[in-house]
Scaffold this motif. Structure first.
Motif, PDB file in Angstrom:
ATOM      1  N   VAL A   1       0.808  -1.218   0.000  1.00 49.63           N
ATOM      2  CA  VAL A   1       0.000   0.000   0.000  1.00 49.63           C
ATOM      3  C   VAL A   1       0.845   1.274   0.000  1.00 49.63           C
ATOM      4  CG1 VAL A   1      -1.977  -1.089   1.101  1.00 49.63           C
ATOM      5  CG2 VAL A   1      -0.220  -0.045   2.530  1.00 49.63           C
ATOM      6  N   ARG A   2       2.158   1.118  -0.026  1.00 47.90           N
ATOM      7  CA  ARG A   2       3.037   2.300  -0.051  1.00 47.90           C
ATOM      8  C   ARG A   2       3.355   2.695  -1.494  1.00 47.90           C
ATOM      9  NH1 ARG A   2       7.258  -0.012   4.143  1.00 47.90           N
ATOM     10  NH2 ARG A   2       6.286   0.490   6.119  1.00 47.90           N
ATOM     11  N   PRO A   3       3.601   3.990  -1.721  1.00 45.07           N
ATOM     12  CA  PRO A   3       3.878   4.445  -3.094  1.00 45.07           C
ATOM     13  C   PRO A   3       5.334   4.228  -3.502  1.00 45.07           C
ATOM     14  CG  PRO A   3       3.844   6.318  -1.627  1.00 45.07           C
ATOM     15  CD  PRO A   3       3.535   5.126  -0.774  1.00 45.07           C
ATOM     16  N   MET A   4       5.800   3.032  -3.346  1.00 45.28           N
ATOM     17  CA  MET A   4       7.167   2.693  -3.776  1.00 45.28           C
ATOM     18  C   MET A   4       7.148   1.234  -4.212  1.00 45.28           C
ATOM     19  SD  MET A   4      10.710   2.731  -1.576  1.00 45.28           S
ATOM     20  CE  MET A   4      11.342   4.387  -1.626  1.00 45.28           C
ATOM     21  N   PRO A   5       7.888   0.874  -5.259  1.00 44.45           N
ATOM     22  CA  PRO A   5       7.876  -0.529  -5.687  1.00 44.45           C
ATOM     23  C   PRO A   5       8.199  -1.471  -4.522  1.00 44.45           C
ATOM     24  CG  PRO A   5       9.079   0.807  -7.261  1.00 44.45           C
ATOM     25  CD  PRO A   5       8.762   1.695  -6.102  1.00 44.45           C
ATOM     26  N   VAL A   6       7.451  -2.566  -4.439  1.00 42.57           N
ATOM     27  CA  VAL A   6       7.627  -3.503  -3.316  1.00 42.57           C
ATOM     28  C   VAL A   6       9.052  -4.055  -3.284  1.00 42.57           C
ATOM     29  CG1 VAL A   6       6.846  -5.707  -2.347  1.00 42.57           C
ATOM     30  CG2 VAL A   6       5.188  -4.114  -3.307  1.00 42.57           C
ATOM     31  N   HIS A   7       9.579  -4.346  -4.477  1.00 43.53           N
ATOM     32  CA  HIS A   7      10.931  -4.909  -4.543  1.00 43.53           C
ATOM     33  C   HIS A   7      11.947  -3.953  -3.919  1.00 43.53           C
ATOM     34  CE1 HIS A   7      14.759  -6.170  -6.438  1.00 43.53           C
ATOM     35  NE2 HIS A   7      14.231  -7.368  -6.334  1.00 43.53           N
ATOM     36  N   LEU A   8      11.805  -2.678  -4.232  1.00 46.00           N
ATOM     37  CA  LEU A   8      12.719  -1.672  -3.689  1.00 46.00           C
ATOM     38  C   LEU A   8      12.549  -1.553  -2.170  1.00 46.00           C
ATOM     39  CD1 LEU A   8      14.892   0.400  -4.330  1.00 46.00           C
ATOM     40  CD2 LEU A   8      13.102   2.082  -4.769  1.00 46.00           C
ATOM     41  N   GLN A   9      11.306  -1.603  -1.725  1.00 47.97           N
ATOM     42  CA  GLN A   9      11.055  -1.529  -0.279  1.00 47.97           C
ATOM     43  C   GLN A   9      11.700  -2.703   0.457  1.00 47.97           C
ATOM     44  OE1 GLN A   9       7.075  -0.414   1.195  1.00 47.97           O
ATOM     45  NE2 GLN A   9       6.519  -0.244  -0.963  1.00 47.97           N
ATOM     46  N   VAL A  10      11.594  -3.874  -0.179  1.00 48.40           N
ATOM     47  CA  VAL A  10      12.191  -5.061   0.443  1.00 48.40           C
ATOM     48  C   VAL A  10      13.709  -4.894   0.531  1.00 48.40           C
ATOM     49  CG1 VAL A  10      12.638  -7.531   0.120  1.00 48.40           C
ATOM     50  CG2 VAL A  10      10.335  -6.645  -0.204  1.00 48.40           C
ATOM     51  N   GLN A  11      14.305  -4.385  -0.547  1.00 50.07           N
ATOM     52  CA  GLN A  11      15.759  -4.197  -0.556  1.00 50.07           C
ATOM     53  C   GLN A  11      16.201  -3.142   0.452  1.00 50.07           C
ATOM     54  OE1 GLN A  11      17.788  -6.127  -1.846  1.00 50.07           O
ATOM     55  NE2 GLN A  11      16.566  -7.224  -3.344  1.00 50.07           N
ATOM     56  N   LEU A  12      15.312  -2.204   0.765  1.00 46.66           N
ATOM     57  CA  LEU A  12      15.689  -1.115   1.672  1.00 46.66           C
ATOM     58  C   LEU A  12      15.269  -1.378   3.115  1.00 46.66           C
ATOM     59  CD1 LEU A  12      14.751   1.974  -0.537  1.00 46.66           C
ATOM     60  CD2 LEU A  12      17.042   1.144  -0.013  1.00 46.66           C
ATOM     61  N   ARG A  13      14.773  -2.582   3.390  1.00 48.55           N
ATOM     62  CA  ARG A  13      14.201  -2.813   4.733  1.00 48.55           C
ATOM     63  C   ARG A  13      15.261  -2.847   5.832  1.00 48.55           C
ATOM     64  NH1 ARG A  13      13.712  -8.807   5.792  1.00 48.55           N
ATOM     65  NH2 ARG A  13      14.609  -9.764   3.956  1.00 48.55           N
ATOM     66  N   MET A  14      16.495  -3.119   5.504  1.00 46.42           N
ATOM     67  CA  MET A  14      17.561  -3.091   6.517  1.00 46.42           C
ATOM     68  C   MET A  14      18.910  -2.910   5.837  1.00 46.42           C
ATOM     69  SD  MET A  14      17.964  -7.102   7.556  1.00 46.42           S
ATOM     70  CE  MET A  14      19.650  -6.895   8.115  1.00 46.42           C
ATOM     71  N   PHE A  15      19.886  -2.453   6.615  1.00 47.15           N
ATOM     72  CA  PHE A  15      21.223  -2.325   6.047  1.00 47.15           C
ATOM     73  C   PHE A  15      21.986  -3.621   6.295  1.00 47.15           C
ATOM     74  CE2 PHE A  15      25.726  -1.382   6.083  1.00 47.15           C
ATOM     75  CZ  PHE A  15      25.861  -0.702   4.899  1.00 47.15           C
ATOM     76  N   PRO A  16      22.575  -4.201   5.232  1.00 44.96           N
ATOM     77  CA  PRO A  16      23.276  -5.486   5.391  1.00 44.96           C
ATOM     78  C   PRO A  16      24.677  -5.302   5.962  1.00 44.96           C
ATOM     79  CG  PRO A  16      23.355  -4.815   3.104  1.00 44.96           C
ATOM     80  CD  PRO A  16      22.605  -3.736   3.827  1.00 44.96           C
ATOM     81  N   THR A  17      24.772  -5.198   7.261  1.00 46.91           N
ATOM     82  CA  THR A  17      26.068  -4.934   7.900  1.00 46.91           C
ATOM     83  C   THR A  17      27.112  -5.999   7.550  1.00 46.91           C
ATOM     84  OG1 THR A  17      24.749  -4.077   9.718  1.00 46.91           O
ATOM     85  CG2 THR A  17      27.091  -4.329  10.130  1.00 46.91           C
ATOM     86  N   ASN A  18      26.650  -7.250   7.445  1.00 49.28           N
ATOM     87  CA  ASN A  18      27.609  -8.324   7.177  1.00 49.28           C
ATOM     88  C   ASN A  18      28.298  -8.180   5.824  1.00 49.28           C
ATOM     89  OD1 ASN A  18      24.932  -8.881   6.302  1.00 49.28           O
ATOM     90  ND2 ASN A  18      25.555 -10.947   5.758  1.00 49.28           N
ATOM     91  N   ALA A  19      27.675  -7.382   4.916  1.00 46.00           N
ATOM     92  CA  ALA A  19      28.299  -7.175   3.600  1.00 46.00           C
ATOM     93  C   ALA A  19      29.656  -6.492   3.731  1.00 46.00           C
ATOM     94  CB  ALA A  19      27.375  -6.344   2.709  1.00 46.00           C
TER      95      ALA A  19
END
Lengths: 267, 268
Positions: free
Chosen positions: B101-119
């Motif tokens: 329901v947010r005005p942003m592509p779901v895929h992008l939202q999923v990718q932005l849900r957390m910062f991958p510190t282990n990277a």
């Protein structure tokens, strides 16, 4: 505590698994593929070599396949049951562990026992098939089989305490994801899951001797394949037993300290 | 992506990074785990290379190029596209419904849900291994070969992302599919780091055509080191590995979009 109550707590995880056929099918497929891949890899590596680091091809293949099967003992999807310490800490429901007529440590131990017995059923079935198919060698004698069984029991006991200690970390740090991953890494590397410890440099083997991980898997498997002779089994079993005692005392102390950290909603 | 979206994504990433810093010990341990996880691959490869003379006819400097390529591709995947891995619980807890329901592509939202510190740890070790592999390499690193290596790393990243996006698509329908993601990670880590011709042909074929693991690093490294004709697949197919990664990723994104269109959630 009455046996029926213990049985009820211990069977929660196995029942949960038995009621999710897709997960069981996935576990079966994963185990079968992993065994085939690992056996193929070690056969391929030994294609142009006789004995390496004192291990023959049959010993190395047997060791590697048994390591895969043993990993099934604790390889459940713990989060799926929504009953891990970190999940309870996250949702604040850990307090209910302290409100039941069953102590948290007893409940934790019973759940773990059920999990490990369920995993053991998988490992035994896999072992029987691999033995019948000639993928793994049978133990050298009945005495070797007996000592291996005892050593494996002690190894799993140590592993239980190690996993418990990491879960207990949640009481003090709230999160243990990274610690859990580091533990899994250390466990796989230092217990010889990636490769038998006999292949590693001497300093590495010496270092791992000071840690509990090699006692969880490397010792029982080395006894099974004959890399540790029966004459040396006594000291190896004693070291395992010593780790059981040390870790039991340590985790008992941490349970007490952890109880002081738990507050119910509202303080 | 429009400039405004890039700016927004950057702001969210910065916030996520600060959120990760909230638990300092966890933050540092996550960096450590990224590093030690990759070190385990190096240790395993080193032990095998030390104990067994040559693997599948490759000398050790050539073999090192395989884990270096795979690790670098994996580190970039974790940093940029890795949140598709482990999405099962995100879906199971209904959090994906909020994204719809947010005005942003779901895929992008999923990718932005957390910062991958282990990277951070992953990439540190991967870069170190790549530097080590290149310094030990006897190959003449011409512009063409260097460019191919860069493209191969990017292709490997996309191929890994494609595999995890496919699993995530399945998780939209069956959250338990997440289990396959963990297995996939294990397979990539264990069998993606050395020449697959050491395995029997049937098993190598399974890891080529069943699960395209060989295309992540083994085939590109084989082409670079002159083993491209001994891989068991046509040379052109091995050489086209980076392109396959791109195509696979595009296909997986289509699959994700289709799966999301058919996602019903807990309320139907």
């Amino acid at each position: 505590m009455a046996v029926p109550y213990a049985w009820r707590a211990a069977r929660v995880t196995p029942l949960g698994e038995l009621h999710t056929p897709p997960r069981m099918t996935a576990a079966l497929l994963r185990l079968a593929v992993q065994v085939v891949l690992v056996a193929s890899l070690w056969h391929g590596l030994y294609a142009h070599t006789g004995t390496t680091a004192g291990m023959t091809r049959d010993q190395a293949v047997t060791y590697a396949v048994l390591a895969v099967l043993a990993s099934r003992l604790r390889e459940l999807d713990q989060y799926a049951a929504r009953d891990t310490v970190i999940q309870h800490m996250h949702f604040g429901t850990i307090v209910y562990w302290y409100l039941r007529p069953l102590s948290p440590q007893r409940y934790y131990a019973l759940r773990a026992l059920g999990e490990q017995l369920y995993g053991l059923a998988w490992a035994l079935a896999g072992f029987a098939i691999c033995l019948a198919a000639g993928v793994v060698q049978p133990p050298g004698s009945a005495a070797v089989a007996g000592v291996f069984g005892l050593s494996l029991l002690l190894g799993q006991w140590i592993l239980y305490y190690v996993m418990l200690a990491i879960d207990q970390l949640c009481f003090f740090t709230l999160r243990n994801n990274a610690a859990m991953l580091i533990l899994i890494f250390a466990q796989n590397l230092l217990s010889g899951v990636y490769a038998p410890l006999w292949f590693f440099p001497d300093w590495f083997v010496t270092l791992s001797g000071f840690l509990p991980f090699q006692a969880t898997l490397s010792v029982p498997l080395s006894l099974y394949v004959g890399r540790i002779p029966l004459s040396d089994a006594g000291p190896a079993l004693l070291v395992q037993a010593a780790w059981v005692v040390v870790l039991a005392l340590f985790t008992r102390l941490v349970w007490r300290l952890a109880a002081r950290q738990v507050i119910s909603q509202g303080g | 992506m429009p400039l405004k979206a890039v700016r927004l994504a950057w702001r969210i990433t910065r916030l996520n990074f600060r959120a990760q810093l909230e638990y300092r010990s966890e933050f540092l341990m996550m960096i450590a785990i990224g590093a030690v996880w990759q070190v385990s691959v190096i240790v395993f490869a080193t032990v095998l290379l030390t104990r067994f003379s040559g693997m599948g006819g490759w000398d050790s400097s050539d073999v090192l190029l395989i884990p270096a390529t795979r690790m670098l591709a994996h580190g970039l995947f974790v940093l940029f596209l890795g949140r598709m891995h482990g999405i099962g619980y995100f879906i199971q807890e209904g959090k994906i419904d909020v994204c719809l329901v947010r005005p942003m592509p779901v895929h992008l939202q999923v990718q932005l849900r957390m910062f991958p510190t282990n990277a951070i740890g992953d990439l540190t070790v991967a870069v170190a291994l790549m530097v080590g592999a290149l310094s030990r390499s006897h190959l003449d690193w011409t512009a063409g070969r260097t460019s191919y290596l860069i493209v191969a790393v990017l292709g490997g990243m996309l191929l890994e992302a494609a595999l995890f996006t496919a699993v995530a698509s399945a998780a939209l329908r069956f959250p338990a599919a997440d289990y396959w993601g963990r297995w996939l990670e294990e397979l990539l880590g264990t069998f993606g780091s050395y020449p697959l011709n050491v395995l029997p042909k049937a098993v190598g074929g399974l890891l080529t055509y069943g699960l395209p693991l060989a295309f992540v690093a083994y085939f590109p490294a084989a082409v670079l080191t002159g083993h491209g004709h001994d891989t068991g697949v046509p040379y052109w197919l091995a050489a086209a590995s980076p392109l396959l990664g791109l195509l696979a990723y595009a296909g997986s994104r289509l699959l994700w979009r289709w799966s999301l269109g058919h996602y019903t959630g807990v309320n139907g």
